[in-house]
Design an enzyme around this catalytic site. Structure first.
Site, PDB file in Angstrom:
ATOM      1  N   GLY A 189      -0.445 -14.429  -4.482  1.00  9.86           N
ATOM      2  CA  GLY A 189       0.345 -13.464  -3.726  1.00  9.86           C
ATOM      3  C   GLY A 189       0.076 -12.056  -4.233  1.00  9.86           C
ATOM      4  O   GLY A 189      -0.662 -11.876  -5.223  1.00  9.86           O
ATOM      5  N   ASP A 190       0.625 -11.068  -3.546  1.00 12.77           N
ATOM      6  CA  ASP A 190       0.466  -9.660  -3.938  1.00 12.77           C
ATOM      7  C   ASP A 190      -0.985  -9.202  -3.956  1.00 12.77           C
ATOM      8  O   ASP A 190      -1.345  -8.300  -4.718  1.00 12.77           O
ATOM      9  CB  ASP A 190       1.073  -9.389  -5.334  1.00 12.77           C
ATOM     10  CG  ASP A 190       2.512  -9.842  -5.427  1.00 12.77           C
ATOM     11  OD1 ASP A 190       3.229  -9.682  -4.427  1.00 12.77           O
ATOM     12  OD2 ASP A 190       2.906 -10.357  -6.488  1.00 12.77           O
ATOM     13  N   GLU A 191      -1.827  -9.809  -3.144  1.00 14.93           N
ATOM     14  CA  GLU A 191      -3.250  -9.425  -3.144  1.00 14.93           C
ATOM     15  C   GLU A 191      -3.493  -8.129  -2.379  1.00 14.93           C
ATOM     16  O   GLU A 191      -4.584  -7.560  -2.451  1.00 14.93           O
ATOM     17  CB  GLU A 191      -4.107 -10.535  -2.511  1.00 14.93           C
ATOM     18  CG  GLU A 191      -4.097 -11.862  -3.240  1.00 14.93           C
ATOM     19  CD  GLU A 191      -3.031 -12.802  -2.705  1.00 14.93           C
ATOM     20  OE1 GLU A 191      -2.170 -12.334  -1.936  1.00 14.93           O
ATOM     21  OE2 GLU A 191      -3.050 -13.982  -3.069  1.00 14.93           O
ATOM     22  N   LYS A 209      -2.326  -8.058   1.039  1.00 15.81           N
ATOM     23  CA  LYS A 209      -2.462  -8.533   2.431  1.00 15.81           C
ATOM     24  C   LYS A 209      -1.859  -7.522   3.397  1.00 15.81           C
ATOM     25  O   LYS A 209      -2.390  -7.292   4.464  1.00 15.81           O
ATOM     26  CB  LYS A 209      -1.729  -9.877   2.612  1.00 15.81           C
ATOM     27  CG  LYS A 209      -2.358 -11.016   1.845  1.00 15.81           C
ATOM     28  CD  LYS A 209      -1.610 -12.317   2.069  1.00 15.81           C
ATOM     29  CE  LYS A 209      -0.228 -12.330   1.470  1.00 15.81           C
ATOM     30  NZ  LYS A 209      -0.174 -12.266   0.011  1.00 15.81           N
ATOM     31  N   GLY A 263       6.756  -9.444   0.246  1.00  9.13           N
ATOM     32  CA  GLY A 263       7.058  -8.022   0.294  1.00  9.13           C
ATOM     33  C   GLY A 263       5.781  -7.262   0.538  1.00  9.13           C
ATOM     34  O   GLY A 263       4.870  -7.302  -0.268  1.00  9.13           O
ATOM     35  N   HIS A 264       5.697  -6.642   1.671  1.00  7.68           N
ATOM     36  CA  HIS A 264       4.492  -5.902   2.002  1.00  7.68           C
ATOM     37  C   HIS A 264       4.747  -4.412   1.873  1.00  7.68           C
ATOM     38  O   HIS A 264       5.646  -3.881   2.499  1.00  7.68           O
ATOM     39  CB  HIS A 264       4.050  -6.205   3.425  1.00  7.68           C
ATOM     40  CG  HIS A 264       3.458  -7.560   3.550  1.00  7.68           C
ATOM     41  ND1 HIS A 264       3.366  -8.213   4.743  1.00  7.68           N
ATOM     42  CD2 HIS A 264       2.917  -8.371   2.640  1.00  7.68           C
ATOM     43  CE1 HIS A 264       2.794  -9.385   4.544  1.00  7.68           C
ATOM     44  NE2 HIS A 264       2.516  -9.500   3.274  1.00  7.68           N
ATOM     45  N   GLN A 275       2.611 -14.846   0.521  1.00 12.01           N
ATOM     46  CA  GLN A 275       2.269 -15.446  -0.774  1.00 12.01           C
ATOM     47  C   GLN A 275       0.755 -15.705  -0.862  1.00 12.01           C
ATOM     48  O   GLN A 275       0.005 -14.993  -0.219  1.00 12.01           O
ATOM     49  CB  GLN A 275       3.074 -16.738  -1.017  1.00 12.01           C
ATOM     50  CG  GLN A 275       4.551 -16.505  -1.279  1.00 12.01           C
ATOM     51  CD  GLN A 275       5.376 -16.421  -0.017  1.00 12.01           C
ATOM     52  OE1 GLN A 275       5.238 -17.233   0.870  1.00 12.01           O
ATOM     53  NE2 GLN A 275       6.233 -15.441   0.062  1.00 12.01           N
TER      54      GLN A 275
HETATM   55  P1  IMP Z   1      10.223 -18.394  -4.325  1.00  8.34           P
HETATM   56  O1  IMP Z   1       9.200 -18.269  -3.250  1.00  8.34           O
HETATM   57  O2  IMP Z   1      11.230 -17.301  -4.334  1.00  8.34           O
HETATM   58  O3  IMP Z   1      10.830 -19.763  -4.358  1.00  8.34           O
HETATM   59  O4  IMP Z   1       9.442 -18.240  -5.740  1.00  8.34           O
HETATM   60  C1  IMP Z   1       8.510 -19.191  -6.206  1.00  8.34           C
HETATM   61  C2  IMP Z   1       7.357 -18.520  -6.922  1.00  8.34           C
HETATM   62  O5  IMP Z   1       6.554 -17.811  -5.990  1.00  8.34           O
HETATM   63  C3  IMP Z   1       7.786 -17.486  -7.968  1.00  8.34           C
HETATM   64  O6  IMP Z   1       6.881 -17.506  -9.055  1.00  8.34           O
HETATM   65  C4  IMP Z   1       7.667 -16.167  -7.222  1.00  8.34           C
HETATM   66  O7  IMP Z   1       7.454 -15.083  -8.088  1.00  8.34           O
HETATM   67  C5  IMP Z   1       6.452 -16.444  -6.357  1.00  8.34           C
HETATM   68  N1  IMP Z   1       6.418 -15.664  -5.109  1.00  8.34           N
HETATM   69  C6  IMP Z   1       7.119 -15.878  -3.987  1.00  8.34           C
HETATM   70  N2  IMP Z   1       6.785 -14.979  -3.047  1.00  8.34           N
HETATM   71  C7  IMP Z   1       5.849 -14.178  -3.583  1.00  8.34           C
HETATM   72  C8  IMP Z   1       5.087 -13.075  -3.087  1.00  8.34           C
HETATM   73  O8  IMP Z   1       5.178 -12.657  -1.930  1.00  8.34           O
HETATM   74  N3  IMP Z   1       4.211 -12.515  -3.963  1.00  8.34           N
HETATM   75  C9  IMP Z   1       4.038 -12.990  -5.222  1.00  8.34           C
HETATM   76  N4  IMP Z   1       4.718 -14.009  -5.720  1.00  8.34           N
HETATM   77  C10 IMP Z   1       5.614 -14.613  -4.912  1.00  8.34           C
END
Ligand code: IMP
Length: 392
Positions: free
Chosen positions: A13-15, A17, A41-42, A186
């Site tokens: 995630g956070d690449e 996108k 979060g974009h 993600q």
């Molecule tokens: P959840 O999606 O809130 O259940 O979190 C599960 C894992 O995914 C955690 O390590 C979060 O930090 C990670 N995660 C969820 N959404 C994102 C994202 O958009 N970017 C980066 N990490 C994410």
């Protein structure tokens, strides 16, 4: 030229996108999300304005684009209404004509958020109720949007106009030859099936999630574009074999402003992992790659790429989701010479420093797919297109 394009994260995630989706959304008729919720979060930079959207697809900033929140998402109705409100305050048009929410998406309730905060600390989740909402969905005791709006009076008036049979809507738009952009949230390594379980999110972030998360057949997807940072980051817990716990990691974190858009947490940083890259190419069926934040590597004397994991005297060449290996392996690196020049104002591939070109070429060789976009800064015009044929 591609008709439909899917954009998925190749790492954790956070690449970046959001930036590429925003760039492509300019030419798309439809932007559709298929997984996750407001854990995403974009951050999009438009002129001097920073706009962060968590739930609403990035196409909302383009006047004529239709945005779809598919059945594969979990929706927090309060967050959705708040985002609509915030966008309207900034002068962005949000109406039932340009935003549709699937009646089959599931609702995040207060108790989901509470449970996420209390019980999922060890997973370092975003605490938005995502996992518990998907748990209830799988347990067949969830609340779908369509059921929610018939039961809840407070929000139903506001939310109802946006609620649609989005499966029918998107298939009709595809039949009408509209250009669809599938917006992944993600990344591949956070996918519930293909990621570093249990340190994952609770949905399918890979391209396969597009079919189930929107209700379309696999042949409708078109080109699949993978988004990868020129290094790697991870927010929250879970294995990260190439993590840099020294000054080099701090430098990447500071130069790359690696702090989460959703929770503000600092991201762990490390070198580009070609095993993860190859795995993402395979699992998503990638056609091409967009390489993001190449500018962050400027000034480094040497740049490393991980090409294998050494574990108990064995060399591993393919990514594995085996946590014991990922947590205890030693990365095997290939070293490339760095470049001193800042890349902020580079306008074409030709203008890039020779060593930056070599770095891109080496990633292409290792991953076996072409790099079609290189991003060298947050602005829309800091985007170099190398191969147009993969884009709209
Ligand atoms: P959840 O999606 O809130 O259940 O979190 C599960 C894992 O995914 C955690 O390590 C979060 O930090 C990670 N995660 C969820 N959404 C994102 C994202 O958009 N970017 C980066 N990490 C994410």
């Amino acid at each position: 030229m591609a008709k439909n394009i899917a954009v998925v994260g190749m790492q954790f995630g956070d690449e970046g996108k959001g930036k590429i989706i925003d760039f492509l959304a300019e030419s798309a008729d439809v932007v559709a999300r298929f997984n996750g919720g407001n854990n995403a979060g974009h951050t999009i930079q438009v002129n001097d304005e920073t706009i962060i959207s968590h739930l609403i697809p990035s196409g909302i900033l383009h006047k004529e684009t239709i945005n779809i929140i598919g059945n594969g998402l979990v929706v927090d109705p309060k967050v959705l209404m708040q985002e609509i409100e915030n966008l309207r305050i900034k002068g962005v048009k949000v109406t039932p004509d340009n935003l549709a929410v699937s009646e089959n998406a599931h609702i995040i309730l207060e108790n989901h958020i509470k449970e996420d905060k209390e019980k999922n600390k060890h997973l370092d989740t975003t605490a938005r109720g995502i996992g518990p909402a998907y748990t209830d969905k799988a347990a067949r005791k969830g609340l779908r949007v369509v059921d929610y709006i018939t039961k809840n009076n407070e929000f139903s008036k506001k939310l109802s106009p946006f609620v649609k049979n989005t499966t029918l809507l998107i298939n009709n738009l595809i039949d009408k030859n509209k250009k669809i952009l599938f917006e992944g949230a993600q990344g591949t390594l956070l996918d519930i099936d293909h990621g570093t379980y249990p340190y994952v999110t609770s949905s399918n972030a890979v391209s396969g999630g597009i079919c189930t998360g929107l209700g379309i057949g696999p042949k409708k997807i078109g080109n699949v574009l993978g988004i990868a940072k020129a290094y790697i980051t991870r927010v929250g817990s879970g294995p990260l074999p190439t993590e840099l716990k020294d000054d080099a990691g701090k430098q990447l974190q500071e130069t790359g402003k690696e702090f989460g858009a959703t929770t503000g947490r600092a991201r762990r940083c490390g070198w580009f992992d070609a095993l993860i890259g190859n795995y993402s190419v395979m699992v998503n069926g990638l056609d091409a790659i967009a390489l993001i934040k190449l500018d962050v590597l400027s000034g480094l004397e040497r740049i490393k790429i991980c090409v294998g994991y050494k574990y108990k005297n064995k060399i591993i060449k393919n990514f594995t989701a085996n946590l014991e290996i990922l947590e205890n392996c030693e990365p095997i690196y290939e070293e490339l010479p760095g470049w001193k020049e800042k890349l902020d104002n580079v306008k074409s591939f030709k203008e890039l420093p020779e060593n930056a070109k070599k770095y891109i070429k080496r990633i292409e060789e290792l991953l076996g797919v072409p790099v079609c976009i290189v991003s060298i800064g947050p602005e829309r015009n800091q985007t170099i297109v190398l191969r147009k044929e993969f884009l709209f």
